[in-house]
Every structure is written in structure tokens, then in C-alpha cells.
Design an enzyme around this catalytic site. Sequence first.
Site, PDB file in Angstrom:
ATOM      1  N   ASP A   1       0.969  -1.146  -0.104  1.00 21.95           N
ATOM      2  CA  ASP A   1      -0.016  -0.078  -0.083  1.00 21.95           C
ATOM      3  C   ASP A   1       0.890   1.282  -0.001  1.00 21.95           C
ATOM      4  OD1 ASP A   1      -2.617   0.726  -0.099  1.00 21.95           O
ATOM      5  OD2 ASP A   1      -2.932   0.740   2.009  1.00 21.95           O
TER       6      ASP A   1
ATOM      7  N   GLU B   1      -4.665   7.991   0.209  1.00 21.00           N
ATOM      8  CA  GLU B   1      -5.081   7.315   1.570  1.00 21.00           C
ATOM      9  C   GLU B   1      -4.094   7.358   2.463  1.00 21.00           C
ATOM     10  OE1 GLU B   1      -6.967   3.397   0.917  1.00 21.00           O
ATOM     11  OE2 GLU B   1      -7.706   3.582   3.180  1.00 21.00           O
TER      12      GLU B   1
ATOM     13  N   ASP C   1      -6.245   5.677  -4.597  1.00 23.00           N
ATOM     14  CA  ASP C   1      -6.210   4.761  -3.671  1.00 23.00           C
ATOM     15  C   ASP C   1      -5.154   3.746  -3.970  1.00 23.00           C
ATOM     16  OD1 ASP C   1      -6.615   2.764  -1.778  1.00 23.00           O
ATOM     17  OD2 ASP C   1      -8.743   2.778  -2.076  1.00 23.00           O
TER      18      ASP C   1
ATOM     19  N   ILE D   1      -3.784   0.786  -2.581  1.00 24.82           N
ATOM     20  CA  ILE D   1      -4.570  -0.496  -3.083  1.00 24.82           C
ATOM     21  C   ILE D   1      -6.063  -0.578  -2.430  1.00 24.82           C
ATOM     22  CG2 ILE D   1      -4.458  -3.055  -2.268  1.00 24.82           C
ATOM     23  CD1 ILE D   1      -1.399  -2.871  -2.126  1.00 24.82           C
ATOM     24  N   ASP D   2      -6.892  -0.241  -3.395  1.00 27.39           N
ATOM     25  CA  ASP D   2      -8.097  -0.476  -2.882  1.00 27.39           C
ATOM     26  C   ASP D   2      -8.684  -1.916  -2.831  1.00 27.39           C
ATOM     27  OD1 ASP D   2     -10.744   0.365  -2.296  1.00 27.39           O
ATOM     28  OD2 ASP D   2     -11.383   0.204  -4.668  1.00 27.39           O
TER      29      ASP D   2
ATOM     30  N   THR E   1      -8.011  -3.718   0.206  1.00 24.27           N
ATOM     31  CA  THR E   1      -7.174  -4.353   0.877  1.00 24.27           C
ATOM     32  C   THR E   1      -7.274  -5.683   1.481  1.00 24.27           C
ATOM     33  OG1 THR E   1      -7.581  -3.029   2.763  1.00 24.27           O
ATOM     34  CG2 THR E   1      -5.650  -2.324   1.904  1.00 24.27           C
TER      35      THR E   1
ATOM     36  N   HIS F   1     -18.795  -3.599   4.338  1.00 23.84           N
ATOM     37  CA  HIS F   1     -18.740  -2.243   3.410  1.00 23.84           C
ATOM     38  C   HIS F   1     -19.993  -2.070   2.897  1.00 23.84           C
ATOM     39  CE1 HIS F   1     -14.274  -3.347   3.162  1.00 23.84           C
ATOM     40  NE2 HIS F   1     -14.501  -3.193   4.214  1.00 23.84           N
TER      41      HIS F   1
ATOM     42  N   SER G   1     -12.987  -3.923  -4.076  1.00 25.24           N
ATOM     43  CA  SER G   1     -12.522  -2.906  -4.876  1.00 25.24           C
ATOM     44  C   SER G   1     -13.144  -2.232  -5.924  1.00 25.24           C
ATOM     45  CB  SER G   1     -11.073  -3.166  -5.305  1.00 25.24           C
ATOM     46  OG  SER G   1     -11.316  -4.003  -6.796  1.00 25.24           O
TER      47      SER G   1
ATOM     48  N   LYS H   1     -15.046  -3.603  -9.280  1.00 24.49           N
ATOM     49  CA  LYS H   1     -16.691  -3.520  -9.821  1.00 24.49           C
ATOM     50  C   LYS H   1     -16.854  -2.507 -10.671  1.00 24.49           C
ATOM     51  CE  LYS H   1     -17.917  -3.245  -5.259  1.00 24.49           C
ATOM     52  NZ  LYS H   1     -16.763  -3.600  -4.579  1.00 24.49           N
TER      53      LYS H   1
ATOM     54  N   ARG I   1     -23.828   0.315  -3.310  1.00 25.70           N
ATOM     55  CA  ARG I   1     -23.204   0.196  -2.295  1.00 25.70           C
ATOM     56  C   ARG I   1     -23.772   0.849  -1.286  1.00 25.70           C
ATOM     57  NH1 ARG I   1     -17.475  -0.316  -1.350  1.00 25.70           N
ATOM     58  NH2 ARG I   1     -16.801   0.865   0.363  1.00 25.70           N
TER      59      ARG I   1
ATOM     60  N   ASP J   1     -11.972   6.066  -2.890  1.00 19.42           N
ATOM     61  CA  ASP J   1     -12.616   4.799  -3.249  1.00 19.42           C
ATOM     62  C   ASP J   1     -13.525   4.914  -4.459  1.00 19.42           C
ATOM     63  OD1 ASP J   1     -11.670   3.345  -1.250  1.00 19.42           O
ATOM     64  OD2 ASP J   1     -12.947   3.871   0.068  1.00 19.42           O
TER      65      ASP J   1
HETATM   66  N1  LIG Z   1     -17.240   0.080   7.417  1.00 19.63           N
HETATM   67  C1  LIG Z   1     -17.115   0.185   6.071  1.00 19.63           C
HETATM   68  N2  LIG Z   1     -18.088   0.522   5.387  1.00 19.63           N
HETATM   69  C2  LIG Z   1     -17.907   0.880   4.018  1.00 19.63           C
HETATM   70  N3  LIG Z   1     -16.820   0.995   3.324  1.00 19.63           N
HETATM   71  C3  LIG Z   1     -15.637   0.670   4.320  1.00 19.63           C
HETATM   72  C4  LIG Z   1     -15.900   0.284   5.567  1.00 19.63           C
HETATM   73  N4  LIG Z   1     -14.588   0.053   6.009  1.00 19.63           N
HETATM   74  C5  LIG Z   1     -13.725   0.311   4.943  1.00 19.63           C
HETATM   75  N5  LIG Z   1     -14.423   0.759   3.780  1.00 19.63           N
HETATM   76  C6  LIG Z   1     -13.887   1.053   2.619  1.00 19.63           C
HETATM   77  O1  LIG Z   1     -14.340   0.079   1.666  1.00 19.63           O
HETATM   78  C7  LIG Z   1     -13.273  -0.148   0.721  1.00 19.63           C
HETATM   79  C8  LIG Z   1     -13.246  -1.267  -0.079  1.00 19.63           C
HETATM   80  O2  LIG Z   1     -14.280  -1.450  -0.846  1.00 19.63           O
HETATM   81  P1  LIG Z   1     -14.906  -2.869  -1.303  1.00 19.63           P
HETATM   82  O3  LIG Z   1     -15.665  -3.361  -0.532  1.00 19.63           O
HETATM   83  O4  LIG Z   1     -15.683  -2.411  -2.567  1.00 19.63           O
HETATM   84  O5  LIG Z   1     -13.874  -3.618  -1.530  1.00 19.63           O
HETATM   85  C9  LIG Z   1     -11.997   0.107   1.580  1.00 19.63           C
HETATM   86  O6  LIG Z   1     -10.916   0.554   0.815  1.00 19.63           O
HETATM   87  P2  LIG Z   1      -9.421   0.171   0.993  1.00 19.63           P
HETATM   88  O7  LIG Z   1      -9.390  -1.428   1.094  1.00 19.63           O
HETATM   89  O8  LIG Z   1      -8.560   0.840   0.196  1.00 19.63           O
HETATM   90  O9  LIG Z   1      -9.090   0.369   2.558  1.00 19.63           O
HETATM   91  C10 LIG Z   1     -12.425   1.229   2.638  1.00 19.63           C
HETATM   92  O10 LIG Z   1     -12.040   2.689   2.101  1.00 19.63           O
HETATM   93 MG   LIG Z   2     -10.071   1.825  -0.937  1.00 20.94          MG
END
Ligand SMILES: Nc1ncnc2c1ncn2[C@@H]1O[C@H](COP(=O)(O)O)[C@@H](OP(=O)(O)O)[C@H]1O
Ligand SMILES: [Mg+2]
Length: 361
Positions: free
Chosen positions: A52, A77, A141, A143-144, A146, A248, A272, A275, A289, A301
Site C-alpha cells: 500500500d 489514502e 487509492d 490498494i483499494d 486491501t 462495507h 475494490s 466493480k 453500495r 474509493d
Molecule cells: N465499514 C465500512 N463501510 C463501507 N466501506 C468501508 C468500511 N470500512 C472500509 N471501507 C472502505 O471500503 C473499501 C473497499 O471497498 P470494497 O468493499 O468495494 O472492496 C476500503 O478501501 P481499502 O481497501 O482501500 O481500505 C475502505 O475504504
Molecule cells: Mg479503498
Amino acid sequence: MASAPSITYGHQLDCAINAVRLASKLCQRVQLMLKASEKTDKSDDSPVTIADYGAQALVAWSLQKEMPNLPFSMVAEEDSDDLRKSEEGKGLAAKITALVNETISAEANAGPNSLSQDDVLALIDSGNSQGGSEGFHWVLDPIDGTRGFVGMRQYAVCLGLLHHGKVVVGVLGCPNLPQKRIEDADGVAESASKAGTDGVGVIFAAERNQGAFAGPLSGNGRPGEQLQLGDSQDFSQVRFMESYESKHSDHDFTAMLAAKLGVTQSPLRLDSQAKYGALARGDAAINLRFPHKSYREKIWDHVAGALIVEEAGGKISDASGAPLDFGKGRWLDLDRGIVSATPTVYKALLQAIKEVEVQPR
Ligand SMILES: Nc1ncnc2c1ncn2[C@@H]1O[C@H](COP(=O)(O)O)[C@@H](OP(=O)(O)O)[C@H]1O
Ligand SMILES: [Mg+2]
């Protein structure tokens, strides 16, 4: 009277593509090491942490090297605070520096050890901009997804450019995404396990008013396949996407919404902004989302993915239909959630949201 020439962002797009490819290479190196390692301790997050920070440093390095005369502002980030505080942090900083230098010397024709640890920490901190509605801001971002990176699923290196608060360039590097359209969840899981081989790894790139394109991540130059969304109204054929992680996005709510729309296919769950790329190339018609109530979405994001969807002919907004405003700083103010879809499906989706929201959740 001659009209004013419209601004184009082709040079910035080319620089963003190069930066995303380079950072994706770094992520792939770390993921291959992770795969090869004997360690199976999934609670050890240090590999993803290193990747990251390393990816953020490389994107900042690459953009500034290619555009040395332009002012540089980046909303990203990560910052280096944790890497300066403790002995553990300093140890990580040394590993990140080594990885960044290895990647530069292998991929960008520069000498080994070209960056010092201080250089790398300063590059990471060059992502501390607050953004806003004036001027140019890169949004990254590194690494989106993670959790997807650690779980060997999907993740993406996501880079966008804002000009006066509007996204004008968006690039997604998706190292584990199949180059062919996704048929089912098993297929996409299998492709993630074959990262780095032929047929896996996609780059999506868009410039405002110039279209969205996809191509192999491993190539050079701009990706060549222009994306143009179809617009099916047959909900029995429509598939929706959402986060893999139920933390998420509220999977129960999206299931209710899908049922309301007459969607019968099970959702495709991906980590990430991959999608958004998958939506733009037609793997599914909807991306939903709906984060839980107290969560505030961050601009990195969604910035890059939003332009890719729009330039492919899709729609994106919050759940009330209001456009996403990326010019308000590092966070997004939203009504409930973010929806994106093909145009006709999008209209039906907003209507369905209105109808289900009056019922108790
Ligand atoms: N409680 C939460 N609700 C919604 N999004 C969240 C969350 N906690 C983290 N995220 C975000 O959701 C992103 C990932 O989205 P997805 O679910 O589509 O993969 C994360 O990016 P990072 O992985 O860069 O931290 C983070 O920013
Ligand atoms: Mg992200």
C-alpha cells in the site's frame, strides 16, 4: 465567433496509465511473494501495508517525474506517520524503500537505490492534499480492496484527476481481474489465483468526453478496447455487483432491492473498484453500495471508477440521484449509498429505492 477550444487531458491520462502500471507491478511482486511464502498467518497485515505505502510512493514518484513543471497536489489514502514513530514502523519503511527501488530498477529503467528512505517517506506524504473544488488534484487509492489483496481476491490501484472538482481522468489497474468478461463467481476466483499469467490483469482508462477503454495490464501505452454499455431492461437477465465484504455494504438491503427490481441472478461480489471496471465492460448491469449508517465514504474509493462508468455510457449517483461531488475535500457527502448502472436500469433502480425505503429496514 470561434468557440473556445475544449481542454483535453491526454498527457495526464498517459502519465496516470504509466503510474498505475508501475504501482500495479509492485503490488503483484508483493502478492507473488505472499503466495510463495510458507506463512499462512492471515492476520499478518504487513505485506499489504508494505504494498500500500510502496504503491503510493511509486505513483507520486512517477507522476512528478513525468510532469516536473506542473504543481503537484495529491489526495491519497496513506501518510507516513506510522512509519516514523516506532521501531517497527521504521523497519517497515526500510522494506518499503527496498521494494520501491527494486520495482523502479526492474520496470522503469532507473538505477538501483535511486531513492533514499527519506525520499520515499516524503513521496508518501505528498498525498496529504485536502483536494477541493479549485485547480488540479490527483486522487489515489494505492490498494483499494486491501481485504481482497490479503485474501487473494480482487484489488485495484485507483488513480483519478480532478479539475475544478470534476473527474477528468480515471485509471484502474486490476491485477487479478480476468481479461474476458466474468461469467460467474467461480471464474473470477480462479482468475485471481492465476494472477500474472496470460489472460489475467486488466487496466481501465478514461478521459472526460473521450471515452473509456480497457486492455491488458501488462501491455504498454493506452488500452485499446473502447467500452460502450448496452442497456438491457430484462431484469431476469440482469446481474448486480456489490462488495465482497458485508461490513462495507448492506447485503440484506441490496437483496431486498434486487428482489423489488425482479433481479433473479445471485449477486457478483467483488472487492475494490474492479466493480466499476466490470460494470463499464458489461460483466454486470448494476453496482450497489449501501454502507452502514455511521460510515463516511472517501473520494479515493470512487473517483477513478466513476469516470470509467460514465465514459462507458453508464450512470452513477448517490441513492437519491444526486451527482457525487468530489470537490468537497477528502470525503463524500451522500444520501445513503452509491448506485451505478446502465442508463435504463439506473432509472428503475432509483425508483425502486424510493419504494423500498418507505418500508422499515
Ligand atoms: N465499514 C465500512 N463501510 C463501507 N466501506 C468501508 C468500511 N470500512 C472500509 N471501507 C472502505 O471500503 C473499501 C473497499 O471497498 P470494497 O468493499 O468495494 O472492496 C476500503 O478501501 P481499502 O481497501 O482501500 O481500505 C475502505 O475504504
Ligand atoms: Mg479503498
